[in-house]
Design a protein around this motif. Structure first.
Motif, PDB file in Angstrom:
ATOM      1  N   ALA A  16      21.545  -4.566   1.702  1.00 58.71           N
ATOM      2  CA  ALA A  16      22.039  -5.758   2.378  1.00 58.71           C
ATOM      3  C   ALA A  16      21.349  -5.935   3.721  1.00 58.71           C
ATOM      4  O   ALA A  16      20.941  -7.048   4.088  1.00 58.71           O
ATOM      5  CB  ALA A  16      23.556  -5.677   2.564  1.00 58.71           C
ATOM      6  N   GLU A  17      21.184  -4.854   4.452  1.00 59.32           N
ATOM      7  CA  GLU A  17      20.496  -4.919   5.740  1.00 59.32           C
ATOM      8  C   GLU A  17      19.048  -5.364   5.556  1.00 59.32           C
ATOM      9  O   GLU A  17      18.530  -6.200   6.313  1.00 59.32           O
ATOM     10  CB  GLU A  17      20.545  -3.550   6.418  1.00 59.32           C
ATOM     11  N   ALA A  18      18.392  -4.830   4.532  1.00 56.88           N
ATOM     12  CA  ALA A  18      17.000  -5.192   4.263  1.00 56.88           C
ATOM     13  C   ALA A  18      16.886  -6.659   3.860  1.00 56.88           C
ATOM     14  O   ALA A  18      15.952  -7.362   4.282  1.00 56.88           O
ATOM     15  CB  ALA A  18      16.425  -4.293   3.172  1.00 56.88           C
ATOM     16  N   LEU A  19      17.837  -7.143   3.043  1.00 53.25           N
ATOM     17  CA  LEU A  19      17.786  -8.531   2.592  1.00 53.25           C
ATOM     18  C   LEU A  19      18.041  -9.486   3.751  1.00 53.25           C
ATOM     19  O   LEU A  19      17.408 -10.551   3.848  1.00 53.25           O
ATOM     20  CB  LEU A  19      18.810  -8.755   1.479  1.00 53.25           C
ATOM     21  N   ARG A  20      18.937  -9.125   4.649  1.00 48.46           N
ATOM     22  CA  ARG A  20      19.171  -9.957   5.830  1.00 48.46           C
ATOM     23  C   ARG A  20      17.917 -10.045   6.687  1.00 48.46           C
ATOM     24  O   ARG A  20      17.562 -11.115   7.197  1.00 48.46           O
ATOM     25  CB  ARG A  20      20.338  -9.407   6.642  1.00 48.46           C
ATOM     26  N   ALA A  21      17.232  -8.925   6.826  1.00 43.22           N
ATOM     27  CA  ALA A  21      16.000  -8.923   7.618  1.00 43.22           C
ATOM     28  C   ALA A  21      14.918  -9.763   6.944  1.00 43.22           C
ATOM     29  O   ALA A  21      14.155 -10.475   7.610  1.00 43.22           O
ATOM     30  CB  ALA A  21      15.515  -7.488   7.808  1.00 43.22           C
ATOM     31  N   GLU A  22      14.863  -9.693   5.624  1.00 47.07           N
ATOM     32  CA  GLU A  22      13.831 -10.419   4.872  1.00 47.07           C
ATOM     33  C   GLU A  22      14.069 -11.928   4.878  1.00 47.07           C
ATOM     34  O   GLU A  22      13.123 -12.711   5.024  1.00 47.07           O
ATOM     35  CB  GLU A  22      13.813  -9.928   3.429  1.00 47.07           C
ATOM     36  N   THR A  23      15.319 -12.348   4.720  1.00 49.95           N
ATOM     37  CA  THR A  23      15.616 -13.767   4.560  1.00 49.95           C
ATOM     38  C   THR A  23      16.121 -14.445   5.833  1.00 49.95           C
ATOM     39  O   THR A  23      16.124 -15.670   5.915  1.00 49.95           O
ATOM     40  CB  THR A  23      16.676 -13.964   3.467  1.00 49.95           C
ATOM     41  N   GLY A  24      16.569 -13.651   6.801  1.00 45.15           N
ATOM     42  CA  GLY A  24      17.160 -14.231   7.995  1.00 45.15           C
ATOM     43  C   GLY A  24      18.555 -14.782   7.760  1.00 45.15           C
ATOM     44  O   GLY A  24      19.092 -15.518   8.593  1.00 45.15           O
ATOM     45  N   ILE A  68      31.163  -2.960   3.875  1.00 47.18           N
ATOM     46  CA  ILE A  68      30.532  -3.477   2.662  1.00 47.18           C
ATOM     47  C   ILE A  68      30.688  -2.510   1.487  1.00 47.18           C
ATOM     48  O   ILE A  68      30.829  -2.933   0.343  1.00 47.18           O
ATOM     49  CB  ILE A  68      29.037  -3.795   2.911  1.00 47.18           C
ATOM     50  N   GLU A  69      30.702  -1.210   1.768  1.00 53.29           N
ATOM     51  CA  GLU A  69      30.860  -0.252   0.668  1.00 53.29           C
ATOM     52  C   GLU A  69      32.259  -0.340   0.074  1.00 53.29           C
ATOM     53  O   GLU A  69      32.444  -0.185  -1.144  1.00 53.29           O
ATOM     54  CB  GLU A  69      30.548   1.158   1.158  1.00 53.29           C
ATOM     55  N   THR A  70      33.251  -0.609   0.924  1.00 53.36           N
ATOM     56  CA  THR A  70      34.608  -0.813   0.424  1.00 53.36           C
ATOM     57  C   THR A  70      34.675  -2.091  -0.412  1.00 53.36           C
ATOM     58  O   THR A  70      35.301  -2.118  -1.487  1.00 53.36           O
ATOM     59  CB  THR A  70      35.609  -0.908   1.586  1.00 53.36           C
ATOM     60  N   THR A  71      33.997  -3.135   0.070  1.00 52.98           N
ATOM     61  CA  THR A  71      33.945  -4.386  -0.687  1.00 52.98           C
ATOM     62  C   THR A  71      33.266  -4.156  -2.031  1.00 52.98           C
ATOM     63  O   THR A  71      33.734  -4.639  -3.071  1.00 52.98           O
ATOM     64  CB  THR A  71      33.176  -5.459   0.109  1.00 52.98           C
ATOM     65  N   ALA A  72      32.188  -3.396  -2.025  1.00 55.33           N
ATOM     66  CA  ALA A  72      31.455  -3.119  -3.268  1.00 55.33           C
ATOM     67  C   ALA A  72      32.323  -2.366  -4.271  1.00 55.33           C
ATOM     68  O   ALA A  72      32.176  -2.540  -5.486  1.00 55.33           O
ATOM     69  CB  ALA A  72      30.186  -2.333  -2.962  1.00 55.33           C
ATOM     70  N   SER A  73      33.231  -1.554  -3.760  1.00 49.74           N
ATOM     71  CA  SER A  73      34.082  -0.767  -4.658  1.00 49.74           C
ATOM     72  C   SER A  73      35.048  -1.652  -5.446  1.00 49.74           C
ATOM     73  O   SER A  73      35.625  -1.202  -6.434  1.00 49.74           O
ATOM     74  CB  SER A  73      34.860   0.278  -3.860  1.00 49.74           C
ATOM     75  N   GLN A  74      35.222  -2.906  -5.014  1.00 54.72           N
ATOM     76  CA  GLN A  74      36.113  -3.825  -5.713  1.00 54.72           C
ATOM     77  C   GLN A  74      35.424  -4.501  -6.899  1.00 54.72           C
ATOM     78  O   GLN A  74      36.056  -5.248  -7.641  1.00 54.72           O
ATOM     79  CB  GLN A  74      36.599  -4.902  -4.742  1.00 54.72           C
ATOM     80  N   ILE A  75      34.126  -4.231  -7.053  1.00 56.21           N
ATOM     81  CA  ILE A  75      33.339  -4.897  -8.095  1.00 56.21           C
ATOM     82  C   ILE A  75      32.978  -3.873  -9.163  1.00 56.21           C
ATOM     83  O   ILE A  75      32.466  -2.795  -8.849  1.00 56.21           O
ATOM     84  CB  ILE A  75      32.061  -5.520  -7.486  1.00 56.21           C
ATOM     85  N   THR A 125      33.026 -11.682  -7.708  1.00 57.26           N
ATOM     86  CA  THR A 125      32.175 -12.154  -6.610  1.00 57.26           C
ATOM     87  C   THR A 125      32.852 -11.909  -5.268  1.00 57.26           C
ATOM     88  O   THR A 125      34.039 -12.174  -5.106  1.00 57.26           O
ATOM     89  CB  THR A 125      31.889 -13.658  -6.779  1.00 57.26           C
ATOM     90  N   ARG A 126      32.061 -11.433  -4.306  1.00 58.55           N
ATOM     91  CA  ARG A 126      32.543 -11.255  -2.940  1.00 58.55           C
ATOM     92  C   ARG A 126      31.477 -11.764  -1.966  1.00 58.55           C
ATOM     93  O   ARG A 126      30.279 -11.675  -2.249  1.00 58.55           O
ATOM     94  CB  ARG A 126      32.835  -9.784  -2.637  1.00 58.55           C
ATOM     95  N   ILE A 127      31.935 -12.258  -0.805  1.00 61.78           N
ATOM     96  CA  ILE A 127      31.026 -12.643   0.270  1.00 61.78           C
ATOM     97  C   ILE A 127      30.976 -11.506   1.277  1.00 61.78           C
ATOM     98  O   ILE A 127      32.022 -10.968   1.667  1.00 61.78           O
ATOM     99  CB  ILE A 127      31.506 -13.923   0.984  1.00 61.78           C
ATOM    100  N   VAL A 128      29.779 -11.125   1.675  1.00 60.12           N
ATOM    101  CA  VAL A 128      29.629 -10.087   2.701  1.00 60.12           C
ATOM    102  C   VAL A 128      28.846 -10.696   3.852  1.00 60.12           C
ATOM    103  O   VAL A 128      27.659 -10.937   3.765  1.00 60.12           O
ATOM    104  CB  VAL A 128      28.947  -8.813   2.144  1.00 60.12           C
ATOM    105  N   ASP A 129      29.542 -10.973   4.946  1.00 62.98           N
ATOM    106  CA  ASP A 129      28.954 -11.604   6.123  1.00 62.98           C
ATOM    107  C   ASP A 129      28.984 -10.601   7.273  1.00 62.98           C
ATOM    108  O   ASP A 129      29.961 -10.511   7.999  1.00 62.98           O
ATOM    109  CB  ASP A 129      29.738 -12.872   6.469  1.00 62.98           C
ATOM    110  N   GLN A 130      27.899  -9.836   7.390  1.00 63.05           N
ATOM    111  CA  GLN A 130      27.841  -8.739   8.364  1.00 63.05           C
ATOM    112  C   GLN A 130      29.073  -7.853   8.224  1.00 63.05           C
ATOM    113  O   GLN A 130      29.688  -7.426   9.209  1.00 63.05           O
ATOM    114  CB  GLN A 130      27.749  -9.300   9.800  1.00 63.05           C
ATOM    115  N   ASP A 131      29.435  -7.581   6.978  1.00 64.36           N
ATOM    116  CA  ASP A 131      30.649  -6.832   6.658  1.00 64.36           C
ATOM    117  C   ASP A 131      30.442  -5.347   6.938  1.00 64.36           C
ATOM    118  O   ASP A 131      29.664  -4.674   6.270  1.00 64.36           O
ATOM    119  CB  ASP A 131      30.980  -7.043   5.174  1.00 64.36           C
ATOM    120  N   PRO A 132      31.137  -4.790   7.961  1.00 64.75           N
ATOM    121  CA  PRO A 132      30.975  -3.358   8.248  1.00 64.75           C
ATOM    122  C   PRO A 132      31.571  -2.482   7.153  1.00 64.75           C
ATOM    123  O   PRO A 132      31.277  -1.292   7.066  1.00 64.75           O
ATOM    124  CB  PRO A 132      31.717  -3.174   9.574  1.00 64.75           C
TER     125      PRO A 132
END
Length: 290
Positions: free
Chosen positions: A158-166, A121-128, A112-119
């Protein structure tokens, strides 16, 4: 004694069998019990002696107005109105960052990782591990916004989900294909195991939330080691929740935590009357200790 069971306005109270079973059990013990949407319960009014306490139950719209919900919880605490579960426990459980606390205590969970406007994010995803990952809001319920994404589409999704959920803060997790075999939900009352339910997703989906048409839940008798694993999870929750549901999947025979629910879980009390009675007793004892 009068108790309020906090519900939500978007679902008629008579449609929630779990809450009706609890209401019946409480009333059988001489407790006047009222189902009322949480945002129609005024802390200052209840502090005048209208109710002995509030049991937070099917508040299934709280994430749509989370800041208002959090202010409401603080208002109940400020007015010294007993709340079940305790306010601090509810606030902790309201944000899925709590999984990081449990992981730090050694609880087996998906990566599990938290991505909070993580620029990055692809590097973070590579850890999973895995080619597909699960993306979800950190504050969310009923499976809203839970998305299975291909690794190369994580940033766009992630960008789409942020736009959808706020919501800016998102949870990125390892996808556990074992979920297709079913999620094991273990219900605890006053710290003691009460009953188990297995929930299986629709064959065309991976989510077991009601909005995604899962198969009907079935009662199960879990293995002792799986109950013990869930008990270990519960030991890492601050305080002692009067009710809790520990959700997990089995990977190689090991119980892997998916979520812990102490705010508004379906407890399947209408399927297990004995558990409805046990919870009613625990609530009465917590509100009116001897």
């Amino acid at each position: 004694m009068k108790l309020l069971l906090a519900t939500c306005a978007k679902i008629p109270p008579e449609a929630i069998g779990c809450d009706l079973a609890l209401k019946k059990a409480l009333e059988h013990r001489g407790v006047e019990t009222v189902l009322r949407p949480w945002d129609q319960i005024e802390p200052q009014e209840e502090a005048k002696g209208h109710a002995a306490g509030v049991v937070v139950r099917s508040v299934w719209d709280y994430t749509e107005q989370s800041e208002k919900f959090f202010r409401w919880l603080h208002g109940l605490r400020d007015e010294a109105i007993p709340v079940i579960n305790e306010v601090d426990v509810l606030l902790w459980n309201s944000n899925k960052r709590y999984l990081l606390d449990l992981i730090a205590h050694g609880v087996p969970c998906p990566v599990t990782r938290i991505v909070d406007q993580d620029p990055e994010i692809e590097t973070t995803a590579s850890q999973i591990p895995g080619d597909r990952l699960v993306l979800k809001p950190c504050i969310g319920e009923s499976g809203v916004g839970v998305t299975l994404v291909e690794r190369h589409q994580v940033a766009a999704q992630a960008e789409a989900l942020r736009a959808e959920t706020g919501r800016s803060d998102l949870l990125l997790q390892e996808f556990m294909p074992e979920i297709r075999e079913g999620e094991l939900s273990l219900v605890f009352i006053d710290g003691h195991f009460a009953h188990g339910v297995r929930k299986r997703p629709n064959p065309d989906d991976f989510r077991v939330n009601g909005r995604y048409r899962p198969l009907a839940p079935v009662l199960v008798v879990p293995e002792k080691e799986h109950v013990a694993a869930a008990e270990e999870v519960l030991r890492h929750v601050s305080g002692r929740p009067v009710y809790a549901r520990i959700d997990g999947i089995l990977r190689g025979g090991q119980f892997v935590l998916m979520e812990i629910e102490v705010i508004d879980p379906a407890l399947y009390l209408d399927m297990v009357p004995a558990s409805a009675n046990a919870l009613a007793d625990a609530i009465v004892a917590a509100i009116r200790p001897s």
